[in-house]
Design a protein around this motif. Structure first.
Motif, PDB file in Angstrom:
ATOM      1  N   ALA A 100     -49.376   6.776 -26.935  1.00 12.52           N
ATOM      2  CA  ALA A 100     -50.244   7.972 -26.329  1.00 12.52           C
ATOM      3  C   ALA A 100     -51.416   7.763 -25.539  1.00 12.52           C
ATOM      4  N   GLU A 101     -51.777   6.412 -25.686  1.00 13.31           N
ATOM      5  CA  GLU A 101     -52.912   6.178 -24.606  1.00 13.31           C
ATOM      6  C   GLU A 101     -52.457   5.044 -23.510  1.00 13.31           C
ATOM      7  N   ALA A 102     -51.593   5.489 -22.387  1.00  7.80           N
ATOM      8  CA  ALA A 102     -50.938   4.480 -21.686  1.00  7.80           C
ATOM      9  C   ALA A 102     -51.041   4.809 -20.245  1.00  7.80           C
ATOM     10  N   SER A 103     -51.145   3.932 -19.202  1.00  8.95           N
ATOM     11  CA  SER A 103     -50.701   4.242 -18.043  1.00  8.95           C
ATOM     12  C   SER A 103     -50.014   3.322 -17.221  1.00  8.95           C
ATOM     13  N   MET A 104     -49.711   3.629 -16.131  1.00  8.15           N
ATOM     14  CA  MET A 104     -48.682   2.900 -15.313  1.00  8.15           C
ATOM     15  C   MET A 104     -49.078   2.932 -13.960  1.00  8.15           C
ATOM     16  N   LYS A 105     -48.945   1.777 -13.151  1.00  9.54           N
ATOM     17  CA  LYS A 105     -49.102   1.674 -11.706  1.00  9.54           C
ATOM     18  C   LYS A 105     -47.844   0.863 -11.147  1.00  9.54           C
ATOM     19  N   GLN A 106     -47.539   1.230  -9.914  1.00  8.08           N
ATOM     20  CA  GLN A 106     -46.441   0.680  -9.211  1.00  8.08           C
ATOM     21  C   GLN A 106     -46.805   0.330  -7.879  1.00  8.08           C
ATOM     22  N   ARG A 107     -46.588  -0.553  -7.121  1.00 10.26           N
ATOM     23  CA  ARG A 107     -46.510  -0.782  -5.871  1.00 10.26           C
ATOM     24  C   ARG A 107     -44.948  -1.114  -5.055  1.00 10.26           C
ATOM     25  N   SER A 108     -44.710  -0.582  -3.858  1.00 12.07           N
ATOM     26  CA  SER A 108     -43.584  -0.898  -3.345  1.00 12.07           C
ATOM     27  C   SER A 108     -44.034  -0.862  -1.871  1.00 12.07           C
TER      28      SER A 108
ATOM     29  N   ARG B  28     -49.633 -10.007   8.389  1.00  8.38           N
ATOM     30  CA  ARG B  28     -50.128 -10.941   9.512  1.00  8.38           C
ATOM     31  C   ARG B  28     -51.464 -11.371   9.113  1.00  8.38           C
ATOM     32  N   THR B  29     -51.983 -10.874   8.146  1.00  7.46           N
ATOM     33  CA  THR B  29     -53.335 -11.572   7.719  1.00  7.46           C
ATOM     34  C   THR B  29     -53.334 -11.784   6.302  1.00  7.46           C
ATOM     35  N   GLY B  30     -54.008 -12.989   5.838  1.00  4.42           N
ATOM     36  CA  GLY B  30     -54.163 -13.176   4.495  1.00  4.42           C
ATOM     37  C   GLY B  30     -54.679 -12.144   3.685  1.00  4.42           C
ATOM     38  N   PHE B  31     -55.595 -11.298   4.214  1.00  5.40           N
ATOM     39  CA  PHE B  31     -56.171 -10.187   3.363  1.00  5.40           C
ATOM     40  C   PHE B  31     -55.066  -8.957   2.783  1.00  5.40           C
ATOM     41  N   HIS B  32     -54.158  -8.902   3.545  1.00  6.45           N
ATOM     42  CA  HIS B  32     -52.970  -7.793   3.269  1.00  6.45           C
ATOM     43  C   HIS B  32     -51.861  -8.421   2.594  1.00  6.45           C
ATOM     44  N   HIS B  33     -51.924  -9.674   2.141  1.00  6.56           N
ATOM     45  CA  HIS B  33     -50.895 -10.224   1.392  1.00  6.56           C
ATOM     46  C   HIS B  33     -50.834  -9.662  -0.037  1.00  6.56           C
ATOM     47  N   SER B  34     -49.786  -9.257  -0.397  1.00 11.71           N
ATOM     48  CA  SER B  34     -49.878  -8.450  -1.831  1.00 11.71           C
ATOM     49  C   SER B  34     -48.336  -8.675  -2.723  1.00 11.71           C
ATOM     50  N   MET B  35     -48.375  -7.928  -3.733  1.00 14.34           N
ATOM     51  CA  MET B  35     -46.958  -8.220  -4.212  1.00 14.34           C
ATOM     52  C   MET B  35     -46.573  -6.828  -4.865  1.00 14.34           C
ATOM     53  N   ASN B  36     -45.339  -6.705  -4.777  1.00 13.41           N
ATOM     54  CA  ASN B  36     -44.720  -5.311  -5.251  1.00 13.41           C
ATOM     55  C   ASN B  36     -44.511  -5.412  -6.831  1.00 13.41           C
ATOM     56  N   TYR B  37     -44.875  -4.568  -7.689  1.00 12.05           N
ATOM     57  CA  TYR B  37     -44.886  -4.795  -8.873  1.00 12.05           C
ATOM     58  C   TYR B  37     -44.784  -3.442  -9.705  1.00 12.05           C
ATOM     59  N   ARG B  38     -44.376  -3.548 -10.918  1.00 11.11           N
ATOM     60  CA  ARG B  38     -44.612  -2.161 -11.937  1.00 11.11           C
ATOM     61  C   ARG B  38     -45.569  -2.629 -13.243  1.00 11.11           C
ATOM     62  N   SER B  39     -46.457  -2.034 -13.606  1.00 11.22           N
ATOM     63  CA  SER B  39     -47.286  -2.601 -14.444  1.00 11.22           C
ATOM     64  C   SER B  39     -47.792  -1.471 -15.442  1.00 11.22           C
ATOM     65  N   ALA B  40     -47.806  -1.874 -16.683  1.00 10.47           N
ATOM     66  CA  ALA B  40     -48.253  -0.662 -17.944  1.00 10.47           C
ATOM     67  C   ALA B  40     -49.398  -1.292 -18.380  1.00 10.47           C
ATOM     68  N   VAL B  41     -50.386  -0.486 -18.925  1.00 10.78           N
ATOM     69  CA  VAL B  41     -51.451  -0.761 -19.965  1.00 10.78           C
ATOM     70  C   VAL B  41     -51.495   0.043 -21.047  1.00 10.78           C
ATOM     71  N   VAL B  42     -51.439  -0.254 -22.248  1.00 14.08           N
ATOM     72  CA  VAL B  42     -51.359   0.771 -23.522  1.00 14.08           C
ATOM     73  C   VAL B  42     -52.571   0.194 -24.381  1.00 14.08           C
ATOM     74  N   ILE B  43     -53.357   1.061 -24.715  1.00 14.31           N
ATOM     75  CA  ILE B  43     -54.521   0.837 -25.474  1.00 14.31           C
ATOM     76  C   ILE B  43     -54.527   1.525 -26.789  1.00 14.31           C
ATOM     77  N   GLY B  44     -54.799   1.021 -27.835  1.00 20.81           N
ATOM     78  CA  GLY B  44     -54.883   1.833 -29.096  1.00 20.81           C
ATOM     79  C   GLY B  44     -55.204   0.934 -30.268  1.00 20.81           C
ATOM     80  N   ARG B  45     -55.176   1.472 -31.559  1.00 21.85           N
ATOM     81  CA  ARG B  45     -55.352   0.834 -32.671  1.00 21.85           C
ATOM     82  C   ARG B  45     -53.905   0.726 -33.400  1.00 21.85           C
ATOM     83  N   PRO B  46     -53.377  -0.733 -33.603  1.00 24.04           N
ATOM     84  CA  PRO B  46     -51.928  -1.003 -33.897  1.00 24.04           C
ATOM     85  C   PRO B  46     -51.950  -0.615 -35.637  1.00 24.04           C
TER      86      PRO B  46
END
Length: 226
Positions: free
Chosen positions: A166-174, A101-119
């Motif tokens: 090995a160096e990975a993280s994940m976030k999820q919103r629902s 009901r407010t623009g401030f709290h508009h959002s998205m539901n998602y699943r995301s991962a971040v992987v950092i390292g030396r290939p």
């Protein structure tokens, strides 16, 4: 041995929205199985670039935590810099739009991962072939086994990188929108718009006389309309 829990480092630990952090490695693997495109971030010379790349995963691969395989051309300008520094690979699946009901709290539901390292560049011929087959099967399960083996010319033109998971993280919103005191007294519609990937019917090339393979039809059915 791959652990069942994600243990992000200081570089991959979320600093905001920690309540959305996922520590179950199987959920990371499920996300990597669902997604089709990864984005590779690397500093190439004087500037950073973020590039969409095809990828595949081997949870039991030779790298720490499993192997994330990335596909590219040996002529790509980003290949050299990628092998000389740590890189960041992200994968995101958008599952819905969240309207408040407010623009401030508009959002998205998602699943995301971040992987950092030396290939590392995959040079072992057997591993390269396995990785390339996985890349094809990630797009269309079972497809690689129906195709002729890659030629020497094709293999020479193709770069395969392996990034440790090995160096990975994940976030999820629902769920729905966050509420502030007083939001219930406001007027207007609020809710969610679920999103998902949908496949249309296969389009056969003009020069092909064979029927659409069952494996393709199954894949379309998985992604088809509800």
């Amino acid at each position: 041995m791959t652990t069942q829990h994600l243990s992000p480092t200081a570089r991959t630990t979320p600093t905001r929205g920690r309540n959305r952090q996922v520590d179950d490695r199987s959920r990371l693997m499920a996300l990597l199985s669902d997604a089709l495109v990864a984005h590779l971030g690397v500093v190439a010379g004087t500037h950073p670039v973020v590039l969409p790349v095809a990828f595949a995963v081997d949870a039991d691969g030779p790298d720490a935590g499993g192997s994330l395989y990335l596909h590219g051309s040996v002529a790509a300008g980003w290949l050299g810099p990628t092998l000389e520094q740590d890189v960041c690979v992200t994968v995101t699946e958008l599952d819905g739009l969240v309207l408040a009901r407010t623009g401030f709290h508009h959002s998205m539901n998602y699943r995301s991962a971040v992987v950092i390292g030396r290939p590392r560049q995959v040079t072992d011929q057997e591993e390269r072939v396995r990785a390339l087959d996985r890349l094809v099967d990630h797009m269309m399960p079972g497809r690689a086994g129906t195709l002729p083996a890659a030629t020497r010319k094709e293999l020479a033109a193709t770069a395969v990188l392996a990034l440790p998971l090995a160096e990975a993280s994940m976030k999820q919103r629902s769920g729905g929108a966050s509420l502030e005191p007083g939001d219930l007294e406001l007027t207007g519609w609020a809710g969610q718009v679920p999103l998902r990937r949908v496949a249309d019917a296969p389009v056969t090339e003009d020069y092909v006389s064979e029927p659409v393979p069952e494996s393709v039809l199954r894949r379309v059915a998985e992604l088809g309309p509800a």
